[in-house]
Design a protein around this motif. Sequence first.
Motif, short mmCIF file in Angstrom:
data_model
loop_
_atom_site.label_atom_id
_atom_site.label_comp_id
_atom_site.label_asym_id
_atom_site.label_seq_id
_atom_site.Cartn_x
_atom_site.Cartn_y
_atom_site.Cartn_z
N TRP A 202 38.40 34.55 49.66
CA TRP A 202 37.45 34.49 50.84
C TRP A 202 36.87 35.71 51.18
CZ3 TRP A 202 36.49 29.66 51.50
CH2 TRP A 202 37.62 28.96 51.28
N PHE A 203 37.35 37.04 50.77
CA PHE A 203 36.72 38.48 51.28
C PHE A 203 36.50 39.04 49.80
CE2 PHE A 203 39.90 37.14 54.76
CZ PHE A 203 38.95 36.56 55.94
N ASP A 204 35.34 39.42 49.97
CA ASP A 204 34.95 40.46 48.69
C ASP A 204 35.30 41.86 49.16
OD1 ASP A 204 32.84 41.29 50.31
OD2 ASP A 204 31.44 40.33 49.00
N SER A 205 35.84 42.21 50.38
CA SER A 205 36.43 43.61 50.56
C SER A 205 36.92 43.52 51.94
CB SER A 205 35.22 44.66 50.55
OG SER A 205 34.25 44.67 51.44
N ILE A 206 37.51 44.60 52.15
CA ILE A 206 38.09 44.92 53.67
C ILE A 206 37.01 45.82 54.33
CG2 ILE A 206 39.95 45.36 55.28
CD1 ILE A 206 41.76 44.75 53.02
N GLY A 207 35.89 45.41 54.97
CA GLY A 207 35.05 46.39 55.58
C GLY A 207 34.45 47.42 54.48
N GLY A 208 34.27 46.82 53.27
CA GLY A 208 33.75 47.86 52.20
C GLY A 208 34.78 48.52 51.36
N LYS A 209 35.94 48.61 51.82
CA LYS A 209 37.11 49.16 51.11
C LYS A 209 37.69 48.00 50.38
CE LYS A 209 37.89 52.75 54.86
NZ LYS A 209 38.93 53.23 55.67
N TYR A 210 38.48 48.56 49.35
CA TYR A 210 39.26 47.73 48.43
C TYR A 210 38.25 46.45 47.90
CZ TYR A 210 42.84 50.11 50.73
OH TYR A 210 43.93 51.05 51.38
N PRO A 211 37.28 46.80 47.20
CA PRO A 211 36.36 45.80 46.84
C PRO A 211 36.74 44.93 45.64
CG PRO A 211 35.57 47.89 45.98
CD PRO A 211 36.86 48.18 47.05
N THR A 212 36.38 43.57 45.66
CA THR A 212 36.69 42.93 44.55
C THR A 212 35.44 42.38 43.69
OG1 THR A 212 36.90 41.07 45.75
CG2 THR A 212 38.82 42.12 45.67
N ALA A 213 35.59 41.91 42.72
CA ALA A 213 34.66 41.26 41.62
C ALA A 213 35.31 40.01 41.35
CB ALA A 213 33.97 42.17 40.73
N PHE A 214 34.33 39.13 40.91
CA PHE A 214 34.66 37.70 40.38
C PHE A 214 33.94 37.50 39.40
CE2 PHE A 214 33.34 33.29 40.18
CZ PHE A 214 34.66 32.82 39.86
N ILE A 215 34.74 36.84 38.17
CA ILE A 215 34.08 36.37 37.07
C ILE A 215 34.73 35.14 36.76
CG2 ILE A 215 33.84 36.88 34.44
CD1 ILE A 215 34.28 39.85 34.89
N SER A 216 34.03 34.01 36.51
CA SER A 216 34.37 32.74 36.28
C SER A 216 35.20 32.58 35.13
CB SER A 216 33.21 31.65 36.46
OG SER A 216 33.56 30.44 36.10
N ASN A 217 36.11 31.92 34.91
CA ASN A 217 37.06 31.77 33.77
C ASN A 217 36.53 30.61 32.86
OD1 ASN A 217 38.08 29.45 35.10
ND2 ASN A 217 40.13 30.09 35.01
N LEU A 218 35.35 30.00 33.26
CA LEU A 218 34.51 29.17 32.48
C LEU A 218 33.86 29.99 31.48
CD1 LEU A 218 33.53 26.37 34.98
CD2 LEU A 218 35.54 26.27 33.35
N ILE A 219 33.38 31.03 31.92
CA ILE A 219 32.71 32.12 30.71
C ILE A 219 33.30 32.45 29.63
CG2 ILE A 219 31.60 34.40 30.77
CD1 ILE A 219 30.81 34.16 33.82
#
Length: 480
Positions: A202-219
């Motif tokens: 649901w969140f791609d970071s915590i106020g810019g810290k601890y960023p996350t990226a996502f790659i679909s496992n259908l790729i």
Amino acid sequence: MDTSLATLVSDDGNQASLVPAASDGADAPQRQFWETEHTRPDFQPSDDAAPELVAATENYLGECLNHPYLPVCEIRARQFARIKELVELAYRDIPVYRAKYDAAGFKPSHLRDYDDIQKIPVITKPELVAAFPDRCVNRAYKPEDLFPTRSSGSSGQTLLIRVDYDAIITDTIQGVRQFAMQSGGNYRAEDLLAHVYTVPWWFDSIGGKYPTAFISNLIPPARVAQHLRYLGPKILSLYPSSLDALMPHVDEFSASLNLAVTHSEYSSRTAREEWSRQLGVPVLDEYSSEEATRIALEMPDGQYYVCEDTVHLDVLDPVTMEPQAPGQSGIAVITNLLNEAMPFIRYVQGDYITQPVKPAASDINWSQIASIDGRLNDAFVNRDGRKVPAGSILDATYRWMFDCNLNLAQFEIVQRDVDLVEARVVLSADTPLQRLRGAVAHLEDLLAACLEHPVRVEANALDVFPPRPGKRRPIRREMA
């Protein structure tokens, strides 16, 4: 994390560009990769509407990081107090629990000390499926304020789940602790975490810290590796089957990594050690589920530790449903300590696990798991009706591969009948079909030792396994 928080639309076959797409924010890097736009769900993660997450992190992260090292008596006291709160809430506000407790003659007032947790009746997935939503979702919450998710359906029965916002926030912060602990403290606020999964968190970071990226496992794996090379993550989180599929491309993306974490599917320690050798970084496991979120984490010392401010875990004898003796495989029964919108209190998780006879010495005071033995429904069954955990079958399979010098790109070991097992495999280029055929008798011997009677094995070599999203079950039973 096992977090299937949206429903994907099926792929339409179009190819996704490997060139980073333009982002909404000026100069913001692309950190989401979908097979096609048709596979992208309506939900998109954001930090813009999450000041509560930033504030909660400031208030809670220190306490969260300290919890594993508290005295055992304090950890248990906190667990008991939280379970008592949840039981009182469930009895008051959740009809399925009130009816169950009344039928069993159980009252919240019966909880006087920690050992009384064993008095709470267990609840099963079919009961919650039948009760959803009116009798198992807390009416104190507006439906539009709850986060939807669902169990994987690997048991053949999908359970819709609702999670409250506070639980999502706490779970997100506990994710920071997870990777800090599993990396041995080598996880900084600026480090990128990449998930190869079904949907992003649901969140791609915590106020810019601890960023996350996502790659679909259908790729396809080759393109996943290219995306990882572009992203340069420090930590990689994904299914074991997804990591295994990435191994032919390991040189393309491994340089940036400090750690890889597998989750959701069963994997053996042998397999993780081999992936670690190829990656050049530790590969550790996360035992989790949609119903319970994180249950236990494999740490750098090789031990699994139960996240005891996230869940309470019981291991019960599958026949008597009484506490199982340490060293004996039993049924995992969990209480989710976070989610008040749809409580899971003494919920039969459906896994076999074993607690250690003598826990390893450690600074971490959470309880330990000796082994995770696989899904209850994936256990093989012998002629006497005894269930052999999937983990034992998987260990036998790796022994078979080692003894017979079989290099398998993929495999599935499927019980068709009590004395008939099918081994579906994709052979690596250096393994001839004749070697597979010559190795069948040894697999029959190994499985006979597990099941305590003769077993016939049919080995079938495939060019490729058909693609399938979501969890893969390499060991499974397809019989009554």
